[in-house]
Design an enzyme around this catalytic site. Structure first.
Site, PDB file in Angstrom:
ATOM      1  N   LYS A 103       0.738  -1.197  -0.022  1.00  0.00           N
ATOM      2  CA  LYS A 103       0.032   0.081   0.286  1.00  0.00           C
ATOM      3  C   LYS A 103       0.828   1.215  -0.045  1.00  0.00           C
ATOM      4  O   LYS A 103       0.771   2.084  -0.755  1.00  0.00           O
ATOM      5  CB  LYS A 103      -1.119  -0.132   1.211  1.00  0.00           C
ATOM      6  N   GLU A 150      10.587  -4.522   4.330  1.00  0.00           N
ATOM      7  CA  GLU A 150      10.588  -5.997   4.203  1.00  0.00           C
ATOM      8  C   GLU A 150      10.347  -6.262   2.721  1.00  0.00           C
ATOM      9  O   GLU A 150      11.157  -6.928   2.070  1.00  0.00           O
ATOM     10  CB  GLU A 150       9.694  -6.781   4.761  1.00  0.00           C
ATOM     11  N   GLY A 192      -4.905  -1.697   5.048  1.00  0.00           N
ATOM     12  CA  GLY A 192      -4.137  -2.791   4.554  1.00  0.00           C
ATOM     13  C   GLY A 192      -4.827  -4.090   4.763  1.00  0.00           C
ATOM     14  O   GLY A 192      -4.912  -5.063   3.904  1.00  0.00           O
ATOM     15  N   ARG A 193      -5.197  -4.170   5.998  1.00  0.00           N
ATOM     16  CA  ARG A 193      -5.754  -5.458   6.145  1.00  0.00           C
ATOM     17  C   ARG A 193      -7.267  -5.743   5.709  1.00  0.00           C
ATOM     18  O   ARG A 193      -7.897  -6.930   5.815  1.00  0.00           O
ATOM     19  CB  ARG A 193      -5.672  -5.910   7.739  1.00  0.00           C
ATOM     20  N   GLU A 249      -4.610  -6.674  14.932  1.00  0.00           N
ATOM     21  CA  GLU A 249      -4.028  -5.263  14.352  1.00  0.00           C
ATOM     22  C   GLU A 249      -5.205  -4.399  14.386  1.00  0.00           C
ATOM     23  O   GLU A 249      -5.017  -3.174  14.709  1.00  0.00           O
ATOM     24  CB  GLU A 249      -3.533  -5.307  12.812  1.00  0.00           C
ATOM     25  N   HIS A 279      -4.926 -33.094  18.155  1.00  0.00           N
ATOM     26  CA  HIS A 279      -3.764 -33.826  18.586  1.00  0.00           C
ATOM     27  C   HIS A 279      -2.486 -33.011  18.970  1.00  0.00           C
ATOM     28  O   HIS A 279      -1.377 -33.615  19.110  1.00  0.00           O
ATOM     29  CB  HIS A 279      -3.386 -34.949  17.402  1.00  0.00           C
ATOM     30  N   LYS A 294       9.130  -0.804  13.692  1.00  0.00           N
ATOM     31  CA  LYS A 294       9.904  -0.178  12.649  1.00  0.00           C
ATOM     32  C   LYS A 294      11.010   0.794  12.768  1.00  0.00           C
ATOM     33  O   LYS A 294      11.999   0.752  12.020  1.00  0.00           O
ATOM     34  CB  LYS A 294       8.755   0.313  11.746  1.00  0.00           C
TER      35      LYS A 294
HETATM   36  O1  F6P Z   1       2.168  -4.139   9.980  1.00  0.00           O
HETATM   37  C1  F6P Z   1       1.908  -2.761   9.628  1.00  0.00           C
HETATM   38  C2  F6P Z   1       1.356  -2.641   8.332  1.00  0.00           C
HETATM   39  O2  F6P Z   1       1.369  -1.236   8.147  1.00  0.00           O
HETATM   40  C3  F6P Z   1       0.039  -3.155   8.210  1.00  0.00           C
HETATM   41  O3  F6P Z   1      -0.826  -2.695   8.532  1.00  0.00           O
HETATM   42  C4  F6P Z   1       0.025  -3.638   6.581  1.00  0.00           C
HETATM   43  O4  F6P Z   1      -0.906  -4.584   6.203  1.00  0.00           O
HETATM   44  C5  F6P Z   1       1.556  -3.939   6.306  1.00  0.00           C
HETATM   45  O5  F6P Z   1       2.097  -3.108   7.304  1.00  0.00           O
HETATM   46  C6  F6P Z   1       2.178  -3.863   5.051  1.00  0.00           C
HETATM   47  O6  F6P Z   1       2.062  -2.487   4.645  1.00  0.00           O
HETATM   48  P1  F6P Z   1       2.269  -2.188   3.037  1.00  0.00           P
HETATM   49  O7  F6P Z   1       1.155  -2.788   2.435  1.00  0.00           O
HETATM   50  O8  F6P Z   1       2.018  -0.492   2.954  1.00  0.00           O
HETATM   51  O9  F6P Z   1       3.479  -2.535   2.592  1.00  0.00           O
END
Ligand code: F6P
Length: 545
Positions: A204, A210, A265-266, A351, A382, A510
């Site tokens: 987003k 990452e 995002g979620r 979240e 199990h 972060k």
């Molecule tokens: O974990 C934090 C967060 O901001 C989430 O809310 C989001 O889904 C994820 O990182 C990834 O963010 P982006 O889509 O901006 O890379």
């Protein structure tokens, strides 16, 4: 005390709780043969049975009074009308617009045409890939898609593509890389041919460390394996709200699928973040997923609160978390295709509602959210069900299962569902001393040994579960189920008076990671942190070779 915990509806529930807590679920069932009819609701192909929860008609009346007191109906309207209810970011939370078929207004502008435009772009692209019109640099058709994203840019599409595997188009295999641990990317790419691999960089913000690290490394791999800079355009597409950052990364904006800051995002799998879903199962199935969610949206918006599935699911959670002090909530799908559903719900619920400050800026004096976890049944049986049956913590659970399986193999589906029904019944009933004694006396055991064994063999029961049965895990039903949980989370946020659409809590880690990354490259001893962090970093550095 907060306004909420002092409020009449909350106080009434508090007075009511001991009256319910002293009755075993067994007794509630014994006293009322109509219990299942009273405490179960259906919507389309979905049955929600909450009769194995510690509730009576009075409990539900009081919970609904709490919902009314907190203004739930008007919050639902505000959600659908595009109010900026994500107040800390001054944004609407309009994921419902992504699956709407009527105008949805934001700041006086209908967002539907924009949504449709991107859906059409997705359809065009998906069709071109499926037909082999959009192909790799050597002219071969794509065989593999690698989605690089994390959190909401990974969990939703990954969960759905797994859940809808029976609908997968034969010749395209989706892969998901999220972890910045190089192992994830390296192991995923190992068997792949760069000439037939399409990368989707999903972020987003397009600033997530990452995702950008994985995207850069994927590009290096592609170039090292024979692709050229000119071929990047046909092998890398982006899904983002950040056009500039996509361009800076080196992806042509014509290869970008846009979404908007009013999509959390979620809550984004319905947007272009769902591109890997569309590629994996085809656009028609993706539209069916959206239609399923839209049906739940309409139900949430229009059904009376007492028949409203997300409202009931949300209120049952409130009852358990705030009044029974349930410590965690297990999500137990009896459907292998839903094996990533608990992980997806972890982000959605934790979240969203993992907050300690109200919309008014006050610290809460009640629990918000809970730990969500789970594994598919019967594997969990199990592994950790022992604690559910005889352990000390209070764990509530949602059991989910389809009536029809996509894979008819002998008796498997009956075996699976027999376990579902047996577990929910056993958790509710338990086994008392008399029942254990009767069972053991039929065996060749001395009375002394029997008495010794007795306490170990007793199951207290009275462990609450909610059962969700659905006809078949098809795209529409899955869409309905996901939207059910999205709205459940919203209902709870309204009761708790918190904003479920921001996530400031992930920021601190972060920021610190960014600073520490630089320190890891420095030669000198790091002393700027607490003794533990300094010590751990020193140990790590000295063991690098
Ligand atoms: O974990 C934090 C967060 O901001 C989430 O809310 C989001 O889904 C994820 O990182 C990834 O963010 P982006 O889509 O901006 O890379």
């Amino acid at each position: 005390m907060s306004t909420l915990t002092q409020s009449p509806a909350w106080q009434a529930l508090q007075v009511h709780q001991p009256l319910i807590a002293q009755q075993h679920l067994r007794t509630l069932f014994a006293n009322d043969p109509q219990r299942f009819e009273k405490f179960s609701v259906t919507f389309n192909d979905i049955l929600l049975d909450y009769s194995k929860q510690p509730v009576t008609t009075e409990t539900m009346r009081l919970l609904l009074a709490l919902a009314r007191q907190q203004g739930l109906a008007s919050w639902i309207t505000r959600l659908f009308e595009g109010d900026k209810i994500n107040s800390t970011e001054q944004r609407a939370a309009l994921h419902i617009a992504l699956r709407a078929d009527q105008p949805v207004w934001l700041d006086g502008v209908d967002v539907l045409p924009e949504v449709k435009r991107v859906l059409q772009q997705m359809e065009h692209f998906t069709t071109a890939v499926h037909r082999g019109e959009q192909k790799g640099y050597t002219g071969l058709h794509f065989t593999d898609i690698v989605n690089i994203g994390i959190g909401g840019s990974d969990l939703g599409p990954m969960m759905v593509t797994e859940a809808l595997k029976p609908y997968a188009v034969a010749h395209l295999t989706p892969h998901f890389v999220s972890n910045v641990d190089g192992a994830h990317l390296a192991e995923t790419l190992k068997p792949l041919n760069p000439a037939t691999t399409l990368f989707i960089i999903a972020s987003k913000t397009f600033t997530t460390q990452e995702t950008l690290a994985n995207a850069h490394s994927a590009r290096e791999w592609f170039l090292a394996q024979g692709g050229t800079e000119n071929d990047i355009a046909s092998h890398f597409v982006a899904v983002s709200t950040n056009r500039e950052a996509v361009q800076t990364f080196g992806i042509d904006p014509s290869n970008m699928f846009e979404f908007w800051d009013w999509v959390g995002g979620r809550y984004s799998l319905w947007s272009a973040i769902g591109l890997p879903i569309a590629l994996a199962i085809g656009m028609e199935n993706f539209y069916a997923l959206l239609a399923g969610a839209r049906a739940m949206d309409q139900h949430f918006l229009s059904a009376p609160l007492e028949k409203n599935l997300p409202v009931i699911l949300g209120l049952i959670g409130i009852w358990q978390i705030n009044f029974f002090r349930a410590g965690s909530h297990a999500v137990l799908p009896y459907d292998q295709h839903l094996h990533r559903f608990p992980a997806y719900l972890q982000q959605l619920e934790m979240e969203s509602n993992g907050k300690r400050i109200t919309r008014d800026g006050e610290e809460v004096d009640y629990d918000t959210g809970t730990v969500v976890w789970g594994e598919p049944g019967t594997n969990g049986q199990h592994a950790f069900y022992q604690l559910l049956h005889q352990g000390t913590p209070i764990v509530t659970a949602d059991f989910l299962a389809p009536c029809q399986s996509h894979h008819v193999i002998g008796q498997h589906h009956h075996l699976l569902l027999a376990n579902f029904f047996a577990q929910t019944e056993a958790l509710m009933r338990g086994k008392n001393a008399d029942e254990v004694r009767a069972e053991l006396t039929t065996q060749d055991i001395s009375p002394a040994k029997l008495e010794k064994l007795l306490p170990h063999r007793i199951f207290p029961g009275n462990r609450a579960t909610t059962s969700i049965l659905f006809k078949k895990l098809d795209p529409a039903t899955l869409g309905t189920l996901i939207a059910l949980y999205e709205h459940k989370v919203f209902v709870q946020s309204v009761i708790w008076n918190i904003n479920p659409f921001d996530q400031w809590g992930v920021e601190l880690g972060k920021q610190l990671a960014g600073r520490i990354l630089n320190e890891l490259a420095e030669e000198q001893k790091i002393t700027s942190h607490d003794a533990s962090t300094n010590g751990l970093m020193a140990y790590f550095k000295s063991n690098q070779k």
